[in-house]
Structures are given as C-alpha cells and as structure tokens.
Design a protein around this motif. Structure first.
Motif, short mmCIF file in Angstrom:
data_model
loop_
_atom_site.label_atom_id
_atom_site.label_comp_id
_atom_site.label_asym_id
_atom_site.label_seq_id
_atom_site.Cartn_x
_atom_site.Cartn_y
_atom_site.Cartn_z
N VAL A 1 30.70 -46.24 -64.15
CA VAL A 1 30.19 -46.72 -62.50
C VAL A 1 30.51 -48.41 -63.18
N SER A 2 29.86 -48.33 -64.15
CA SER A 2 30.17 -49.73 -64.49
C SER A 2 31.07 -50.42 -64.34
N TYR A 3 32.54 -50.28 -64.40
CA TYR A 3 33.60 -51.17 -64.41
C TYR A 3 35.03 -50.46 -63.10
N VAL A 4 34.13 -48.95 -62.73
CA VAL A 4 35.56 -48.56 -62.10
C VAL A 4 35.10 -48.41 -60.52
N SER A 5 35.25 -48.70 -59.84
CA SER A 5 35.30 -48.70 -58.09
C SER A 5 37.15 -48.64 -57.33
N ASP A 6 37.09 -47.96 -55.86
CA ASP A 6 38.00 -47.50 -55.69
C ASP A 6 38.26 -48.41 -54.46
N THR A 7 37.20 -49.69 -53.97
CA THR A 7 37.24 -50.86 -53.69
C THR A 7 38.07 -51.86 -54.35
N PRO A 8 37.75 -52.69 -53.44
CA PRO A 8 38.29 -53.95 -54.57
C PRO A 8 36.98 -54.94 -54.93
N PHE A 9 37.14 -55.05 -56.66
CA PHE A 9 35.72 -54.92 -56.82
C PHE A 9 35.76 -56.30 -58.35
N VAL A 10 34.97 -56.76 -58.60
CA VAL A 10 34.63 -57.73 -59.74
C VAL A 10 33.80 -57.41 -61.06
N ILE A 11 34.23 -57.55 -61.70
CA ILE A 11 32.79 -56.91 -62.90
C ILE A 11 32.25 -58.49 -63.48
N VAL A 12 31.20 -58.26 -63.20
CA VAL A 12 30.29 -58.85 -63.85
C VAL A 12 29.70 -58.24 -65.54
N LYS B 1 19.25 -64.83 -55.35
CA LYS B 1 18.36 -65.60 -55.37
C LYS B 1 17.79 -65.01 -56.13
N LEU B 2 16.98 -65.96 -57.50
CA LEU B 2 17.03 -65.10 -59.28
C LEU B 2 15.94 -65.26 -58.77
N LEU B 3 15.24 -64.24 -59.08
CA LEU B 3 13.46 -63.68 -58.64
C LEU B 3 13.30 -63.14 -59.95
N SER C 1 22.81 -68.82 -62.77
CA SER C 1 22.97 -69.23 -61.48
C SER C 1 24.82 -69.06 -61.44
N HIS C 2 25.51 -69.30 -62.87
CA HIS C 2 26.78 -67.71 -62.24
C HIS C 2 26.62 -66.67 -61.36
N ILE C 3 25.67 -65.96 -62.33
CA ILE C 3 25.46 -64.49 -61.82
C ILE C 3 25.02 -64.62 -59.52
N GLN C 4 24.54 -65.88 -59.95
CA GLN C 4 23.52 -65.75 -58.46
C GLN C 4 25.39 -66.37 -57.27
N LEU D 1 7.46 -55.74 -68.80
CA LEU D 1 6.44 -56.09 -67.98
C LEU D 1 6.65 -57.42 -66.88
N ASP D 2 7.58 -57.74 -66.58
CA ASP D 2 8.29 -58.23 -66.13
C ASP D 2 9.33 -58.50 -65.84
N ALA D 3 11.00 -58.66 -65.43
CA ALA D 3 11.95 -59.02 -65.44
C ALA D 3 12.63 -59.79 -64.42
N GLU D 4 13.21 -60.73 -64.64
CA GLU D 4 14.91 -61.06 -63.60
C GLU D 4 15.54 -60.79 -62.90
N ILE D 5 15.98 -60.51 -62.16
CA ILE D 5 16.82 -59.54 -61.30
C ILE D 5 17.49 -60.98 -60.18
N VAL D 6 18.76 -61.30 -59.49
CA VAL D 6 19.54 -61.31 -58.67
C VAL D 6 19.73 -60.68 -57.24
N ASP D 7 19.07 -60.77 -56.70
CA ASP D 7 19.22 -59.74 -55.28
C ASP D 7 20.47 -59.94 -54.78
N VAL D 8 19.89 -59.30 -53.77
CA VAL D 8 21.75 -59.47 -52.76
C VAL D 8 21.86 -60.82 -52.05
#
Length: 498
Positions: A94-105, A190-192, A66-69, A180-187
C-alpha cells in the motif's frame, strides 16, 4: 536547492515553493535513470517489483515537515494520491503501489530519535526504523527500552500506527499503547500535534493506521524500564520428539506465564527434501537472570525441560539482536536499513482456545504436503498487561487472545489453504486479523459511496481488523478527511452518521 528530473504542473508548483524558501528536496520522476533503483530500495515484498506493477509519478524525499505539508497541498490540487513510505514493509504494498496517479512521500530522511532519559520519553521521526529506535535508546540508557517489533528494519511510522506487537507487549502493551503525542500533516497541509488535532484523531492514529488520516511525521513515545540483564533461549522440538503435545500444552499455559516471561513459538517444516518434519521453536525472553528463570520455568512449563545450557544472559538491546537472528553482531547493525527482499504473503488471526491435538496433526499435514516454500507459523501469546487494557482504549482491539501469523516466501496456495482450515479454530463473528499483517484477501474498498461504502468495508475487512472500533474510526475519518483524499484499498471510509 531543488533536484528535479523533469517538469509538470505538479513539479512546477513545488519548484515555486522551494525556490522561494531555498529549501532542499529531492523529487525523482518516473523518467529518471535512478527511479527504479530508488523505488526498490525500501521495497520488501518482491511481488510488487514486477514491471507491470503500477509506479508512482514522483518519489519525494522531504527533509522538513513543511515539505510534507506542501506535497500534500500540491498533490491534492493536481489530482495525485499520496502514499507514505517509512520502512517499506507494507505486506500488500500500500505504501508504494496505486492504480491511480500517485506520488510516494519517502520519509527516509525523517530518522531523528531524541531520547530524554530523565523524562523517560523519546521523540521519534516516522521514517526511523525500529532498530534505530532501539539503538539510540541503548546509547542513552541500559535500563530503558520500547515495546515494538522484532524486525529492526521496519519503519516506526506504519508499525506504531498499526498497533505494533513485540516481545515486551505482555509487560507493557503494544507500541501504540505507549504513544504520548504525535505530529501529523492533515489533508489541508496543516501540521498538528496532540493538542491541535484533538483526542479523537489522536486516538485514531494509535492503531487505526496513520496513513488513513494524514502523514505521520513523528511520535512521542514512553520509554519503558528494563533490567540490566535479561535471559533469552531458543529450544527447538520436532514431531518425533513430542512437539505436538508440547505445543498443545504451550497453547494452554503461555498466556498465564508471569508477565516477565514472553515465550512465542515458530513452527516450520524442516528437511524439505528428505525426511520432512515439523519443528516447533520455543523462542523466549525473560526479564531477569537465569537463576530466577529456571525455577519459574520448572513451575510454569516443566515439560520443556529448560536447562541452563539453553539460556544466555545479555542486555536488553542485545536481546533485540538475538530475536532478529543478529546476535554476535555489533549493535550498530541496528542502524542498517537494508533487508533481504523476498516474495511473501502474510496472514494473521487470533485464537480463542487451544487447538486440539487431532486438529494440530491435520495442520502439520497441510504444511508437510506443501511445496518447498511451506509457510511459517509464528504464534505470540498475550496475557499479562494485554489483558488489562480495554479493547477500545486505542483502535487496536485484540487483547486477551494470541496471534497466529503466517508468512510464505513465494507460493501462497498453501498458506491460503491453511488459513481456511484454521477458520474453525480461531476468532469468529468477526474473525480477527492484525492491521500490521495487512491482507487484501479479506476484502478491499470499492467505489460505493456513503453508508454503502462504510458497510461494505465493515463487513469485509473493517470489523476483522478493528472490531467495534471501526465505526468510531469512520466517524473520525469523516471529521478530518470527509472527501477521502487519503484513500487506499483498505483505508477507513468516512461516515457522517450511522
């Protein structure tokens, strides 16, 4: 409890949510005294550790899905990009650098590995490392494993979503083939799971780069069966001992070996300061005992002259330590997330036919003419199960080839020169590359919109990573993230029609 260093419109929206639900989250801001230490903890490529490298506005370490959501919702509402970090091994940062304002999860708290031996499956949270997966499987069974990579500190979130090659792929395919399955938080926050996300998105995240479509929370993986005893060996051969001829022979034969035998080669310069030479290390694992291996080697690759003294029998989990150069350490070392940090540049390609001896001599010359930071060539054979899986089964399309991966510790001129020279010997139309060896030299996204953006990406890096699967990935992207919120320099562009 909410741990904060300062406030902003972004953090205020988080405060409201987390105080209401008494949740626990750590949100570190760029003004915090521990910010740089925490930022660099999982960072593996020191190229991106300089003061001039763009830094995130916040680093968030969620402890619940829910925090990620809510981080996704808050980021989208406040104009922040989201970058997701599991192990921190991203070759281009890519997972920790960006040229625009960003947050790292940072998913460092998402490390649970639940093993069901009876069902031969495991749910693995995306912040777990490969080593942690291997460790927990071994604690439940000595007859099960998982086909993933060599380095135990790599995070499974990115590794599996990029394909995930390793020592078991000739027998069981790549890591993504065994999801076989996965959980992902979409744009939309939502947790899918597989059922709710649909088969198109489930197809896309298994080898198409999960961070292109959302935040991977966990994977359900298929455990594969291993023998109680496997055999490993390392045989180094130098130029003066006939390494060129032997490597040429290996190119023609390694993909034809029995699927129980995986033999890769690691090529590097030895004696950099005096009497420089090339060494080819034949690095192998066999599913079975020495008694079964030696006759097979005599039939398949007698030129190596393998002897019993070269071989060691051990459990599968100990073979993962051996391949990671940790043999002799207790298996608990697989739980260690700390990894030596270096400056490096990675490149990859897929070789369709054997490189001639004359051309190998030219490659050795390029390596020997380099400085004391000469590149390392790691060559993995395909064949076996890899030949049986269709190129479009998942986004990872590279099947009946073998990979020539190259890494340079500090200086990258030699590796780029070597990669350019290799162009005449490797895959063409398009040239191939491995997404887990992300390489911005292939091209990056621009501000072009619509079909132009798609064509620009396809004609530079898109088809190189994904071949004909790139179009379907772009169509899935348009379906789940049409506004391209999950953007990076090599993210999949949305495409509504062709």
């Amino acid at each position: 409890m909410t741990v904060l260093s300062s406030a902003s419109s972004f953090s205020s929206s988080l405060i409201t949510f987390f105080l209401l639900f008494s949740s626990i989250i750590t949100l570190t801001t760029s003004t915090s005294p521990t910010f740089i230490k925490f930022l660099n903890f999982s960072l593996q490529n020191l190229i991106y550790s300089s003061p001039s490298t763009p830094k995130p506005n916040f680093i968030i370490t969620p402890t619940h899905a829910s925090h990620i959501q809510d981080v996704v919702r808050c980021s989208k509402a406040n104009g922040f990009q989201v970058r997701v970090r599991s192990g921190g091994h991203d070759y281009e940062g890519v997972s920790y650098v960006s040229d625009t304002p960003f947050v790292i999860v940072d998913l460092i708290h998402f490390r649970k590995v639940s093993v069901d031996v009876k069902d031969e499956t495991s749910w693995v949270e995306a912040g777990a490392t490969i080593g942690e997966v291997y460790y927990h499987i071994s604690k439940h069974s000595d007859r099960h494993g998982f086909p993933a990579g060599v380095c135990p500190t790599v995070g499974v979130g990115g590794h599996i979503s990029g394909g995930g090659m390793g020592f078991l792929m000739r027998k069981y395919g790549v890591a993504a083939d065994n999801v076989l399955d996965a959980e992902i938080v979409d744009v939309n926050g939502k947790l899918l799971n597989r059922k709710s996300m649909g088969e198109d998105l489930f197809w896309a995240v298994r080898g198409g780069g999960g961070a292109n479509f959302g935040v991977i929370v966990s994977w359900k993986i298929r455990l594969v069966r291993v023998l109680k005893v496997v055999t490993v060996f390392n045989v180094p051969i130098r130029l003066e001992e006939g390494a060129t001829t032997l490597f040429f022979k290996w190119q023609n034969e390694a993909h034809r070996f029995h699927e129980d035998l995986f033999m890769r080669t690691i090529i590097q310069v030895k004696n950099p300061n005096a009497n420089k030479t090339i060494e080819v290390l034949f690095n192998s694992i066999f599913f079975g005992t020495v008694e079964k291996l030696l006759p097979l080697m005599e039939k398949s690759f007698p030129e190596l002259g393998l002897e019993r003294i070269n071989c060691m029998e051990m459990s599968w989990v100990n073979s993962t330590l051996h391949n990671a150069q940790l043999y002799g350490e207790p298996i608990e070392i697989l739980l260690n997330r700390d990894h030596p940090k270096t400056y490096f540049k990675g490149k990859s390609d897929f070789v369709k036919k054997a490189i001639s001896i004359a051309d190998l001599d030219k490659i050795w010359k390029i390596m020997l003419d380099g400085d004391d930071k000469s590149p390392v060539l790691i060559n993995d054979p395909f064949g076996g199960r890899m030949n049986e899986i269709a190129e479009n089964e998942i986004p990872f399309p590279h099947r009946s080839d073998w990979k020539d991966g190259k890494k340079s510790p500090e200086y990258i001129d030699t590796i780029r020169r070597l990669h350019k020279y290799m162009g005449r010997h490797v895959s063409k139309s398009p040239r191939g590359a491995f997404l887990n060896y992300k390489d911005f030299d292939l091209g990056v996204n621009t501000d072009i919109n619509g079909i132009g953006r798609y064509l620009k990406a396809r004609n530079s890096w898109g088809a190189i990573y994904f071949k004909n699967n790139f179009e379907r990935l772009a169509m899935v992207k348009n379906k789940v993230d049409p506004e391209n919120f999950f953007w990076n320099q090599q993210s999949i562009p949305p495409l509504s029609s062709v």
